[in-house]
Design a protein around this motif. Structure first.
Motif, PDB file in Angstrom:
ATOM      1  N   LYS A 206      -7.951  -5.276   3.321  1.00 30.86           N
ATOM      2  CA  LYS A 206      -7.559  -4.322   4.350  1.00 30.86           C
ATOM      3  C   LYS A 206      -8.441  -4.433   5.584  1.00 30.86           C
ATOM      4  O   LYS A 206      -7.995  -4.230   6.697  1.00 30.86           O
ATOM      5  CB  LYS A 206      -7.578  -2.894   3.785  1.00 30.86           C
TER       6      LYS A 206
ATOM      7  N   PHE B  24      -2.355  -4.351  -4.298  1.00 30.83           N
ATOM      8  CA  PHE B  24      -3.136  -3.334  -3.591  1.00 30.83           C
ATOM      9  C   PHE B  24      -3.725  -2.392  -4.634  1.00 30.83           C
ATOM     10  O   PHE B  24      -3.000  -1.763  -5.399  1.00 30.83           O
ATOM     11  CB  PHE B  24      -2.258  -2.549  -2.607  1.00 30.83           C
TER      12      PHE B  24
ATOM     13  N   ASN C  10     -11.299  -4.240  -1.210  1.00 31.75           N
ATOM     14  CA  ASN C  10     -10.395  -4.224  -0.058  1.00 31.75           C
ATOM     15  C   ASN C  10     -11.034  -4.767   1.217  1.00 31.75           C
ATOM     16  O   ASN C  10     -10.404  -4.740   2.272  1.00 31.75           O
ATOM     17  CB  ASN C  10      -9.893  -2.803   0.199  1.00 31.75           C
ATOM     18  N   CYS C  11     -12.286  -5.214   1.139  1.00 32.60           N
ATOM     19  CA  CYS C  11     -13.019  -5.667   2.323  1.00 32.60           C
ATOM     20  C   CYS C  11     -13.702  -7.004   2.050  1.00 32.60           C
ATOM     21  O   CYS C  11     -14.074  -7.287   0.914  1.00 32.60           O
ATOM     22  CB  CYS C  11     -14.091  -4.647   2.704  1.00 32.60           C
TER      23      CYS C  11
ATOM     24  N   ILE D 218      -6.597   2.885   9.615  1.00 33.56           N
ATOM     25  CA  ILE D 218      -6.762   2.039   8.431  1.00 33.56           C
ATOM     26  C   ILE D 218      -6.537   2.866   7.166  1.00 33.56           C
ATOM     27  O   ILE D 218      -5.856   2.439   6.240  1.00 33.56           O
ATOM     28  CB  ILE D 218      -8.177   1.406   8.403  1.00 33.56           C
TER      29      ILE D 218
ATOM     30  N   ASN E  47       0.296  -8.968   4.544  1.00 35.82           N
ATOM     31  CA  ASN E  47      -1.143  -8.731   4.495  1.00 35.82           C
ATOM     32  C   ASN E  47      -1.579  -7.925   5.724  1.00 35.82           C
ATOM     33  O   ASN E  47      -2.040  -8.495   6.702  1.00 35.82           O
ATOM     34  CB  ASN E  47      -1.861 -10.087   4.459  1.00 35.82           C
TER      35      ASN E  47
ATOM     36  N   THR F  74      -3.973  -6.472   7.667  1.00 35.13           N
ATOM     37  CA  THR F  74      -5.428  -6.461   7.740  1.00 35.13           C
ATOM     38  C   THR F  74      -5.930  -5.943   9.087  1.00 35.13           C
ATOM     39  O   THR F  74      -5.353  -6.238  10.120  1.00 35.13           O
ATOM     40  CB  THR F  74      -5.960  -7.890   7.534  1.00 35.13           C
TER      41      THR F  74
ATOM     42  N   PRO G 216       0.782  -1.238   0.000  1.00 30.82           N
ATOM     43  CA  PRO G 216       0.000   0.000   0.000  1.00 30.82           C
ATOM     44  C   PRO G 216       0.814   1.288   0.000  1.00 30.82           C
ATOM     45  O   PRO G 216       0.236   2.363  -0.008  1.00 30.82           O
ATOM     46  CB  PRO G 216      -0.821  -0.093   1.291  1.00 30.82           C
TER      47      PRO G 216
ATOM     48  N   PRO H  73      -2.076   2.573   5.517  1.00 37.57           N
ATOM     49  CA  PRO H  73      -2.528   1.327   4.894  1.00 37.57           C
ATOM     50  C   PRO H  73      -1.497   0.200   4.902  1.00 37.57           C
ATOM     51  O   PRO H  73      -1.857  -0.967   4.784  1.00 37.57           O
ATOM     52  CB  PRO H  73      -2.876   1.739   3.466  1.00 37.57           C
TER      53      PRO H  73
ATOM     54  N   TYR I 262      -7.663   2.852  -2.479  1.00 35.79           N
ATOM     55  CA  TYR I 262      -8.959   3.006  -1.848  1.00 35.79           C
ATOM     56  C   TYR I 262      -9.944   3.682  -2.793  1.00 35.79           C
ATOM     57  O   TYR I 262      -9.552   4.394  -3.704  1.00 35.79           O
ATOM     58  CB  TYR I 262      -8.842   3.832  -0.571  1.00 35.79           C
TER      59      TYR I 262
ATOM     60  N   LEU J 232     -13.285   2.342   1.484  1.00 39.34           N
ATOM     61  CA  LEU J 232     -12.121   1.578   1.035  1.00 39.34           C
ATOM     62  C   LEU J 232     -12.330   0.897  -0.302  1.00 39.34           C
ATOM     63  O   LEU J 232     -11.363   0.577  -0.991  1.00 39.34           O
ATOM     64  CB  LEU J 232     -11.752   0.522   2.078  1.00 39.34           C
TER      65      LEU J 232
END
Length: 185
Positions: A134, A28, A112-113, A75, A177, A179, A11, A79, A31, A108
């Protein structure tokens, strides 16, 4: 044609120290929201107060409200870092806990979710659903997160940016990662 010699989930913004080079494919995607889009929305009459009021009513006390805002800001603003704590929202059905996750998805981007509804997808043999995400929402998993046989694995997911992932028909891989986790019960 683009030609890459490696891939990475990184990121860090292009041009900054630690960012990917021209020969690395970055998993990545960035966002959905940017400062420019946010400012344009405010200029067109949108108010972030609606979201802030929603969070205040959801959590009920000032300390929790500040913590959630700090967690969300971390967050967005860092990132490449792991938040290091899992946000846990407990309450009655229909209180708006899932709406907080939906707001994060809007900021985001859905790419990313992800939502994980059972422990098998989180700590089981095939856990690749949470790779390159993320924010991961553990929805209605409940107290099984605190089961002693899962505790060490979940603690590692929350605090360690390097994770092991298994996917069907692929070898296990260990990858960076960073997260953030939300548990909704």
């Amino acid at each position: 044609r683009m030609d890459y010699t490696s891939e990475d989930y990184n990121p860090e913004p292009l041009g900054s120290a630690g960012c990917v080079n021209n020969h690395t494919f970055n998993r990545f995607y960035g966002y959905r929201i940017t400062r420019e889009k946010a400012q344009k929305a405010v200029d067109n009459g949108a108010s972030p107060e609606v979201i802030l009021d929603f969070i205040k009513k959801l959590v009920g006390d000032e300390n929790s409200y500040k913590f959630i805002l700090s967690w969300m800001a971390y967050i967005l603003q860092a990132p490449a870092e792991v938040p290091g704590v899992m946000l846990v929202l407990q309450g009655e059905k229909g209180a708006g806990k899932s709406t907080l996750f939906i707001l994060l998805q809007l900021l985001l981007g859905t790419i990313n979710c992800t939502t994980i509804p059972n422990m098998e997808e989180l700590v089981g043999t095939f856990n690749g659903k949470r790779k390159d995400k993320k924010v991961v929402c553990l929805e209605e998993i409940g107290s099984s997160v605190y089961d002693p046989k899962h505790y060490g694995m979940i603690k590692d997911m929350i605090t360690n940016p390097v994770q092991s992932f298994n996917r069907k028909y692929q070898s296990q891989e260990e990858t960076y990662n960073p997260t953030g986790f939300i548990q909704i019960t």
